[in-house]
Write a protein that holds these residues in place. Structure first.
Motif, PDB file in Angstrom:
ATOM      1  N   GLY A 103       1.103  -6.110   0.266  1.00  0.00           N
ATOM      2  CA  GLY A 103       2.397  -5.971  -0.372  1.00  0.00           C
ATOM      3  C   GLY A 103       3.419  -5.555   0.662  1.00  0.00           C
ATOM      4  N   TYR A 104       4.669  -5.593   0.272  1.00  0.00           N
ATOM      5  CA  TYR A 104       5.747  -5.147   1.145  1.00  0.00           C
ATOM      6  C   TYR A 104       6.633  -4.186   0.368  1.00  0.00           C
ATOM      7  N   GLY A 105       7.061  -3.155   1.040  1.00  0.00           N
ATOM      8  CA  GLY A 105       7.964  -2.215   0.399  1.00  0.00           C
ATOM      9  C   GLY A 105       8.359  -1.110   1.346  1.00  0.00           C
ATOM     10  N   LEU A 106       9.101  -0.165   0.825  1.00  0.00           N
ATOM     11  CA  LEU A 106       9.638   0.949   1.591  1.00  0.00           C
ATOM     12  C   LEU A 106       9.461   2.225   0.786  1.00  0.00           C
ATOM     13  N   THR A 107       9.564   3.354   1.459  1.00  0.00           N
ATOM     14  CA  THR A 107       9.630   4.612   0.729  1.00  0.00           C
ATOM     15  C   THR A 107      10.756   4.535  -0.300  1.00  0.00           C
ATOM     16  N   GLU A 108      11.855   3.895   0.081  1.00  0.00           N
ATOM     17  CA  GLU A 108      13.028   3.793  -0.791  1.00  0.00           C
ATOM     18  C   GLU A 108      12.788   2.951  -2.040  1.00  0.00           C
ATOM     19  N   THR A 109      11.692   2.163  -2.061  1.00  0.00           N
ATOM     20  CA  THR A 109      11.416   1.325  -3.230  1.00  0.00           C
ATOM     21  C   THR A 109      10.160   1.790  -3.964  1.00  0.00           C
ATOM     22  N   SER A 110       9.711   2.947  -3.660  1.00  0.00           N
ATOM     23  CA  SER A 110       8.694   3.717  -4.421  1.00  0.00           C
ATOM     24  C   SER A 110       7.212   3.331  -4.339  1.00  0.00           C
ATOM     25  N   PRO A 111       6.664   2.425  -3.581  1.00  0.00           N
ATOM     26  CA  PRO A 111       7.242   1.606  -2.527  1.00  0.00           C
ATOM     27  C   PRO A 111       7.237   0.108  -2.795  1.00  0.00           C
ATOM     28  N   GLY A 112       6.691  -0.372  -3.911  1.00  0.00           N
ATOM     29  CA  GLY A 112       6.425  -1.798  -4.055  1.00  0.00           C
ATOM     30  C   GLY A 112       7.679  -2.639  -4.255  1.00  0.00           C
ATOM     31  N   ALA A 113       7.864  -3.651  -3.403  1.00  0.00           N
ATOM     32  CA  ALA A 113       8.966  -4.607  -3.561  1.00  0.00           C
ATOM     33  C   ALA A 113       8.432  -6.016  -3.773  1.00  0.00           C
ATOM     34  N   THR A 114       7.423  -6.393  -2.983  1.00  0.00           N
ATOM     35  CA  THR A 114       6.796  -7.709  -3.155  1.00  0.00           C
ATOM     36  C   THR A 114       5.280  -7.540  -3.148  1.00  0.00           C
ATOM     37  N   MET A 115       4.594  -8.574  -3.616  1.00  0.00           N
ATOM     38  CA  MET A 115       3.133  -8.565  -3.613  1.00  0.00           C
ATOM     39  C   MET A 115       2.627  -9.988  -3.398  1.00  0.00           C
ATOM     40  N   LEU A 116       1.614 -10.124  -2.552  1.00  0.00           N
ATOM     41  CA  LEU A 116       0.914 -11.394  -2.419  1.00  0.00           C
ATOM     42  C   LEU A 116      -0.311 -11.313  -3.325  1.00  0.00           C
ATOM     43  N   ARG A 117      -0.219 -12.019  -4.438  1.00  0.00           N
ATOM     44  CA  ARG A 117      -1.267 -11.912  -5.455  1.00  0.00           C
ATOM     45  C   ARG A 117      -2.529 -12.649  -5.023  1.00  0.00           C
ATOM     46  N   ALA A 118      -3.654 -12.186  -5.542  1.00  0.00           N
ATOM     47  CA  ALA A 118      -4.953 -12.680  -5.084  1.00  0.00           C
ATOM     48  C   ALA A 118      -5.079 -14.195  -5.191  1.00  0.00           C
ATOM     49  N   ALA A 119      -4.498 -14.778  -6.239  1.00  0.00           N
ATOM     50  CA  ALA A 119      -4.622 -16.222  -6.447  1.00  0.00           C
ATOM     51  C   ALA A 119      -3.980 -17.029  -5.324  1.00  0.00           C
TER      52      ALA A 119
END
Length: 493
Positions: free
Chosen positions: A294-310
């Motif tokens: 996934g991608y994110g920041l402390t500022e985004t709690s942190p999740g912003a994007t996710m590469l899903r398993a599929a």
């Protein structure tokens, strides 16, 4: 129970599954019913120390049940939790305690020598088994009204540019982050989550511990990461959920036991903080496990994007697409970039911080029309999948051409003898800046500078090639596993 804050979650879970084990440390388990009672007693102890709604409670300690208790007890009072990086020097610690205005500082004894603070300080030791017993006070269940807009936590950034900034996270920010996570991964009520990444870091706390409590799973709390012990626990405790950063997954894969270890119980391996090289992802794929990035920041709690398993194999190395309740743009100036062109990542959503603690200038600088500037460069393919290119500040200009170190590092990682690498820009009289590569060679392998350059020549334009290569035994990382390029830059001055 009229509150909706995170402090109520252990109590709500205790109503449903009181006898299920919530937390295990040093082979000692605590049920959800026991955890709820301890949190209330801890909260009464904090009140007895003068902590009330809105006050900040700072915590300096390794991963422990004491940290879990302090987190939820603080939240239950409507106070604000301030977890502190355990690797900071005394002046850095003093700055965070002072800037946050902490009413109380809770310190693990082995870290106490670095503390210089005027705050009321409680020192505890886990070795003696006493923990924080002197903060436990009996009383009726705490029922402080909390709204999702109330401040839950202040997490300080690593301060790569100037003093650290205190990222404010509300109860709602973290709740929406957990909702995002549960949409993206099938987190079950029988999870056994191994928590070895530091809990003062947003990913281990908000992506592993808190979602596990919500679902009623069990968190195995380890004070520090150790690859051999992690494999032991995975095998013995039948761990189902693992979170780590690149350096942790690399250490596990390089363990002599990795090839034969029984990893069959693992069904979720999460990662964040920095992209994982494709070569390391394939090493884990060969063991039958896809690391979900996934991608994110402390500022985004942190999740912003996710590469899903599929999509994980088809889009190997991508950071995925935006989480369900979050929106992401990739822009150059005010305009969204065309597919495969680099731009800055902007993020918006209910998981995004309202700003920085007592720092209006930084807050104003970070936002444009409600969109958070990440400071990260990414490309977006024609299907909307992000690939993080680099930090804006890490890009350097050589002979008038932009060079993104992450692209060079990606090419370096395709060499089988490279265990870890980093590229920075260094001053050059002719070109302005040129690249310098720092390379850690895999055990038992041999590599020299001509071989590195030859390898890269087959993969990159000439202006992107580093002009020098340094072979080092290890690269500097912070406590959350992020590479500290600032240390490499300092060493080249």
């Amino acid at each position: 129970m009229n509150d909706h804050g995170l402090g109520s979650w252990p109590r709500r879970r205790a109503r449903m599954t009181p006898h299920r084990t919530a937390v295990v440390q040093d082979d000692l388990g605590t049920s959800y019913a026991e955890l709820d009672v301890k949190i209330d007693r801890f909260a009464h102890g904090l009140r007895a120390r003068g902590v009330s709604r809105g006050d900040r409670v700072a915590f300096l300690g390794l991963n422990s049940i004491e940290l879990v208790l302090a987190l939820f007890a603080t939240a239950r009072l409507g106070a604000v939790f301030v977890p502190i990086n355990t690797r900071l020097a005394a002046p850095e610690l003093a700055f965070i305690v002072g800037q946050s205005g902490a009413r109380l500082l809770i310190v693990e004894d082995e870290l106490g020598a670095a503390v210089e603070s005027d705050a009321d300080t409680v020192v505890f030791t886990r070795r003696a088994g006493a923990g924080l017993d002197d903060l436990m006070v009996d009383g009726p269940p705490i029922d402080e009204p909390i709204t999702l807009a109330d401040l839950f936590m202040i997490q300080y950034t690593s301060g790569t540019s100037g003093q650290p900034k205190g990222v404010m996270l509300t109860h709602g920010n973290v709740v929406w982050n957990v909702y995002n996570l549960l949409v993206d991964i099938d987190l079950g009520s029988n999870e056994i989550a191994l928590v070895t990444a530091p809990l003062f870091h947003t990913a281990a706390l908000n992506q592993v511990l808190i979602p596990t409590v919500l679902k009623g799973g069990t968190a195995l709390i380890e004070a520090r990461f150790d690859a051999a012990r992690a494999i032991d626990l995975i095998e013995r405790e039948r761990v189902t959920l693992l979170f780590g950063v690149t350096s942790m997954y690399l250490a596990l894969s390089q363990s002599p036991r990795f090839a034969e270890a029984d990893l069959a119980s693992l069904h979720l391996a999460l990662s964040g903080g920095a992209p994982i090289p494709d070569s390391l992802l394939r090493t884990w794929l060969d063991r039958g496990l896809m690391i979900v990035q996934g991608y994110g920041l402390t500022e985004t709690s942190p999740g912003a994007t996710m590469l899903r398993a599929a999509d994980a194999e088809r889009k190997l190395g991508s950071a995925g697409t935006a989480c369900f309740f979050t929106d992401v743009r990739v822009v150059d100036g005010d305009e969204d970039v065309a597919p495969d062109q680099p731009g800055e990542v902007l993020i918006s959503g209910p998981n995004v911080t309202p700003g920085y603690w007592q720092n209006e200038a930084a807050t104003e600088h970070a936002f444009t029309d409600g969109w958070l500037h990440s400071g990260d460069l990414a490309t977006r393919d024609d299907e909307g999948y992000l690939r993080i290119v680099d930090r804006l500040k890490d890009m350097y200009i050589s002979g008038g051409e932009n060079v993104y170190p992450a692209e060079v590092e990606h090419a370096l990682y395709t060499h089988p003898a490279v265990a870890e690498c980093a590229v920075i820009g260094v001053p050059d009289e002719k070109w302005g800046e040129v690249g310098r590569a720092f390379v850690v060679v895999r055990d038992g392998e041999h590599l020299d500078e001509p071989a590195v350059v030859h390898h890269l020549e087959q993969r990159l334009a000439r202006y992107k090639l580093p002009r020098s290569v340094e072979f080092v035994p290890e690269l500097p990382h912070n406590a959350s596993g992020k590479l500290l390029k600032s240390r490499l830059r300092e060493a080249t001055r």
